[in-house]
Write a protein that holds these residues in place. Sequence first.
Motif, PDB file in Angstrom:
ATOM      1  N   GLU A  93      26.967  25.857  55.601  1.00 31.46           N
ATOM      2  CA  GLU A  93      26.964  26.367  56.970  1.00 31.46           C
ATOM      3  C   GLU A  93      27.257  25.211  57.917  1.00 31.46           C
ATOM      4  O   GLU A  93      26.693  24.135  57.769  1.00 31.46           O
ATOM      5  CB  GLU A  93      25.600  26.956  57.321  1.00 31.46           C
ATOM      6  N   GLU A  94      28.111  25.470  58.891  1.00 30.67           N
ATOM      7  CA  GLU A  94      28.471  24.410  59.837  1.00 30.67           C
ATOM      8  C   GLU A  94      28.501  24.963  61.251  1.00 30.67           C
ATOM      9  O   GLU A  94      28.752  26.151  61.451  1.00 30.67           O
ATOM     10  CB  GLU A  94      29.880  23.885  59.525  1.00 30.67           C
ATOM     11  N   ILE A  95      28.289  24.089  62.213  1.00 28.15           N
ATOM     12  CA  ILE A  95      28.394  24.485  63.618  1.00 28.15           C
ATOM     13  C   ILE A  95      29.864  24.664  63.951  1.00 28.15           C
ATOM     14  O   ILE A  95      30.691  23.794  63.635  1.00 28.15           O
ATOM     15  CB  ILE A  95      27.823  23.368  64.539  1.00 28.15           C
ATOM     16  N   PHE A  96      30.178  25.781  64.565  1.00 27.48           N
ATOM     17  CA  PHE A  96      31.568  26.044  64.918  1.00 27.48           C
ATOM     18  C   PHE A  96      31.978  25.237  66.155  1.00 27.48           C
ATOM     19  O   PHE A  96      31.389  25.380  67.218  1.00 27.48           O
ATOM     20  CB  PHE A  96      31.767  27.547  65.180  1.00 27.48           C
ATOM     21  N   LYS A  97      32.983  24.390  65.947  1.00 27.76           N
ATOM     22  CA  LYS A  97      33.545  23.637  67.090  1.00 27.76           C
ATOM     23  C   LYS A  97      35.026  23.946  67.159  1.00 27.76           C
ATOM     24  O   LYS A  97      35.780  23.617  66.246  1.00 27.76           O
ATOM     25  CB  LYS A  97      33.359  22.125  66.875  1.00 27.76           C
ATOM     26  N   PRO A  98      35.480  24.601  68.226  1.00 16.62           N
ATOM     27  CA  PRO A  98      36.898  24.973  68.274  1.00 16.62           C
ATOM     28  C   PRO A  98      37.805  23.763  68.503  1.00 16.62           C
ATOM     29  O   PRO A  98      37.360  22.751  69.046  1.00 16.62           O
ATOM     30  CB  PRO A  98      36.966  25.927  69.470  1.00 16.62           C
ATOM     31  N   ILE A  99      39.052  23.903  68.084  1.00 12.73           N
ATOM     32  CA  ILE A  99      40.016  22.806  68.290  1.00 12.73           C
ATOM     33  C   ILE A  99      40.259  22.616  69.791  1.00 12.73           C
ATOM     34  O   ILE A  99      40.230  21.511  70.298  1.00 12.73           O
ATOM     35  CB  ILE A  99      41.327  23.112  67.528  1.00 12.73           C
ATOM     36  N   LYS A 100      40.468  23.769  70.498  1.00 10.36           N
ATOM     37  CA  LYS A 100      40.626  23.677  71.958  1.00 10.36           C
ATOM     38  C   LYS A 100      39.349  24.221  72.573  1.00 10.36           C
ATOM     39  O   LYS A 100      38.961  25.354  72.241  1.00 10.36           O
ATOM     40  CB  LYS A 100      41.784  24.565  72.426  1.00 10.36           C
ATOM     41  N   PRO A 101      38.694  23.479  73.456  1.00  8.05           N
ATOM     42  CA  PRO A 101      37.428  23.947  74.012  1.00  8.05           C
ATOM     43  C   PRO A 101      37.553  25.346  74.630  1.00  8.05           C
ATOM     44  O   PRO A 101      38.531  25.626  75.329  1.00  8.05           O
ATOM     45  CB  PRO A 101      37.103  22.911  75.098  1.00  8.05           C
ATOM     46  N   GLY A 102      36.587  26.199  74.304  1.00  8.85           N
ATOM     47  CA  GLY A 102      36.541  27.533  74.909  1.00  8.85           C
ATOM     48  C   GLY A 102      37.515  28.538  74.330  1.00  8.85           C
ATOM     49  O   GLY A 102      37.563  29.687  74.752  1.00  8.85           O
ATOM     50  N   ARG A 103      38.302  28.146  73.330  1.00 11.51           N
ATOM     51  CA  ARG A 103      39.323  29.028  72.757  1.00 11.51           C
ATOM     52  C   ARG A 103      39.188  29.049  71.252  1.00 11.51           C
ATOM     53  O   ARG A 103      38.827  28.029  70.665  1.00 11.51           O
ATOM     54  CB  ARG A 103      40.696  28.463  73.078  1.00 11.51           C
ATOM     55  N   ALA A 104      39.463  30.170  70.623  1.00  9.23           N
ATOM     56  CA  ALA A 104      39.398  30.198  69.164  1.00  9.23           C
ATOM     57  C   ALA A 104      40.599  30.945  68.609  1.00  9.23           C
ATOM     58  O   ALA A 104      40.961  32.015  69.111  1.00  9.23           O
ATOM     59  CB  ALA A 104      38.108  30.860  68.708  1.00  9.23           C
ATOM     60  N   GLY A 105      41.209  30.392  67.575  1.00  6.47           N
ATOM     61  CA  GLY A 105      42.312  31.064  66.879  1.00  6.47           C
ATOM     62  C   GLY A 105      41.753  31.673  65.604  1.00  6.47           C
ATOM     63  O   GLY A 105      41.097  30.983  64.818  1.00  6.47           O
ATOM     64  N   LEU A 106      41.986  32.968  65.424  1.00  7.07           N
ATOM     65  CA  LEU A 106      41.406  33.688  64.285  1.00  7.07           C
ATOM     66  C   LEU A 106      42.502  34.477  63.566  1.00  7.07           C
ATOM     67  O   LEU A 106      43.256  35.221  64.200  1.00  7.07           O
ATOM     68  CB  LEU A 106      40.330  34.649  64.827  1.00  7.07           C
TER      69      LEU A 106
END
Length: 476
Positions: free
Chosen positions: A13-26
């Motif tokens: 389990e890991e803390i989710f840190k997006p590549i671009k702050p405030g945005r997520a690519g899924l």
Amino acid sequence: MALKIYNSLTKKEEIFKPIKPGRAGLYTCGPTVYSYVQIGNWRTYILSDLIFRTLEYLGYKVDYVINITDVGHLTGDNSGDADTGEDRLEKAAKKERKTAWQIAEFYTNDFLEGFDKLNLKRPKVFSKATDHIQDQIDLISKIEKRGFTYKTSDGIYFDTVAFEKAGNVYGQMSSLDQIKEGARVERNLEKRNPRDFALWKFSPKDKKRDMEWDSPWGVGFPGWHIECSAMSMKYLGDQFDIHTGGEDLLSTHHPNEIAQSEAATGKKPFVKFWVHGAFLLVDGGRMGKSLGNAYNLHDLEEKGYSPLDLRYFYLTGHYHKQLNFTWETLKSAKESRLKLLSLVSELESGEGRGKIAGRTSAWRESFTQTLEDNLNLPQALAIVWETARNKDFSGEEKLELLFDFDRILGLGLETFGRIQNKEVPVPIKKLAEKRDRLRKSGDWHQADIIRKEIESRGFRIEDCSDGSRVLPKISS
Ligand code: AMP
Ligand code: ZN
């Protein structure tokens, strides 16, 4: 707190840190559209929907892409080798006496209808493999230029040994024994290594396929894995945040996606978080067409279930654990869902209103925490029920919380409340009034015809002592 999620790549389990702050690519590996999508596949898409909704709930702007595999997925995948056997679509076309294009269109439409029935939020893009052939050819050319391909008599293959020699790791997510070599329909002896896989397959020399394209290597069609790399990178960039799929994709499809993407771009990691949903079992065992238990949404509807009963059922299990489907468990999911709807309806009609104010923000916080705890939906569902039963909240507060939680649950609680109490369309109201008049005058036959008309439009009538009420139709 922050969102913690199990990453199959690092196996923790890991803390989710997006590549671009405030945005997520899924990105989600979608269906191969050669037959109806079965309830096991839907479990995987519900998982992606829950990730999508959770990210939005937590304030991220999400770029969400789902692919539709309409070419290149061969039957050999069932026996451990995705590069052998028949094209699933061409096989279905032969059986149903249609073209592969017609098969793809029919089952894609059915998939999209099912998607809406399950209240899955639509992604920014549904990308079809056949609409992205040039992107796949371009990607294969890139991999070729970097020296990771070779040609055999039946196609262009990815060279996993060359990839490793260049200092990469192949198959980090799967343990090697998961990469099956055995159980082959036919062994491809021209492959340099059993783990190598097709990027482009040539059309047979003696036969024209329904789906085939020109390429720098000859007429043919793309291998199954390349579409996901080509389309995900096209829409989300060379590196993006989250990729999902069922646990079966851990052994070859996803390791192959990683290898060919990283080989093409030279950038690592291709995807930061890999999230896999555990399989759905039926009656305690494997589900399969040959076992007659690969049910689809139509099978459920024929037995009087709403697709939302299935959605509710999936919320009761943690995505990382296998879940067992039986008609009994579906029945109890249905009962719980209807109970929740009727609680909402009571609250909407004013029962229990005006009590002492509670503290909704603390409840919202604990709900959020359960989501952040690796999407603990069963626990989140428990909070939903505690909220509904809590005596300290006023009716308004409960509704406010339940509607907020429903942004994740997706059970349509708010729509239900609204339709039920305020927004029955005028023509339906008029029909109900006409029916009341007919009943008063004793014309039961005509009244019954109108009731059926109302029902065919998605509503139902409940007769009470002072007339009748129109309600949204819930199959019971
Ligand atoms: P396919 O159409 O075979 O490519 O599968 C579409 C998606 O459904 C993939 O992500 C699979 O991993 C997933 N899937 C297939 N069978 C099951 C199952 N029994 N339970 C959960 N997910 C499944
Ligand atoms: Zn895929």
